[in-house]
Design a protein around this motif. Structure first.
Motif, mmCIF file in Angstrom:
data_model
loop_
_atom_site.group_PDB
_atom_site.id
_atom_site.type_symbol
_atom_site.label_atom_id
_atom_site.label_comp_id
_atom_site.label_asym_id
_atom_site.label_seq_id
_atom_site.Cartn_x
_atom_site.Cartn_y
_atom_site.Cartn_z
ATOM 1 N N GLY A 1 0.819 -1.208 0.000
ATOM 2 C CA GLY A 1 0.000 0.000 0.000
ATOM 3 C C GLY A 1 0.855 1.260 0.000
ATOM 4 O O GLY A 1 0.569 2.224 -0.717
ATOM 5 N N ALA A 2 1.937 1.257 0.784
ATOM 6 C CA ALA A 2 2.825 2.420 0.857
ATOM 7 C C ALA A 2 3.546 2.642 -0.468
ATOM 8 O O ALA A 2 3.715 3.783 -0.907
ATOM 9 C CB ALA A 2 3.832 2.239 1.986
ATOM 10 N N VAL A 3 3.949 1.572 -1.119
ATOM 11 C CA VAL A 3 4.631 1.671 -2.413
ATOM 12 C C VAL A 3 3.692 2.287 -3.446
ATOM 13 O O VAL A 3 4.088 3.167 -4.217
ATOM 14 C CB VAL A 3 5.147 0.281 -2.859
ATOM 15 C CG1 VAL A 3 5.495 0.251 -4.328
ATOM 16 C CG2 VAL A 3 6.351 -0.121 -2.014
ATOM 17 N N LYS A 4 2.441 1.841 -3.451
ATOM 18 C CA LYS A 4 1.450 2.420 -4.372
ATOM 19 C C LYS A 4 1.214 3.890 -4.058
ATOM 20 O O LYS A 4 1.192 4.729 -4.959
ATOM 21 C CB LYS A 4 0.126 1.659 -4.266
ATOM 22 C CG LYS A 4 0.060 0.427 -5.097
ATOM 23 C CD LYS A 4 -1.341 -0.152 -5.036
ATOM 24 C CE LYS A 4 -1.488 -1.176 -6.137
ATOM 25 N NZ LYS A 4 -2.838 -1.711 -6.215
ATOM 26 N N GLU A 5 1.027 4.180 -2.774
ATOM 27 C CA GLU A 5 0.741 5.553 -2.344
ATOM 28 C C GLU A 5 1.869 6.517 -2.715
ATOM 29 O O GLU A 5 1.642 7.647 -3.118
ATOM 30 C CB GLU A 5 0.530 5.559 -0.828
ATOM 31 C CG GLU A 5 0.167 6.905 -0.250
ATOM 32 C CD GLU A 5 0.001 6.826 1.254
ATOM 33 O OE1 GLU A 5 0.742 7.522 1.963
ATOM 34 O OE2 GLU A 5 -0.874 6.046 1.712
#
Length: 101
Positions: A68-72
């Motif tokens: 999720g953090a990588v996408k964000e």
């Protein structure tokens, strides 16, 4: 231990790091020098099962948080590019010992 890429993931990272370190210490303990190939394979299969039972859930939670953090952060395209330019390959099989005459 270092913080995670995303501050929200740091508690999961710390929990996973602790679990992995304890498991890995036990993974290294036995000496398998005199073990047969089948004994070694059985040992490592047991250790893989042990890892999954002890650390698998927190690892999956941490990976989900990181994803999720990588996408964000918009890093996903860079990771994909890196994977395409430098793909992970299967390790080479162990070298055979030299033949004696």
């Amino acid at each position: 231990m270092a913080d995670s890429l995303a501050p929200a993931c740091t508690p999961l990272k710390q929990e996973y790091d602790s679990c992995f370190n304890m498991w890995f210490e036990s993974y290294l303990e036995p000496t398998l020098t005199n073990a047969s190939e089948s004994q070694r394979k059985a040992h490592y299969a047991r250790k893989a099962e042990e890892f999954e039972a002890k650390c698998g859930k927190v690892y999956a939670e941490y990976q989900s948080c990181l994803h999720g953090a990588v996408k964000e952060k918009g890093i996903e395209p860079l990771l994909q590019q890196a994977r395409e330019e430098h793909p992970l390959r299967e390790p080479l099989p162990p070298a055979s010992p030299p033949k004696t005459k």
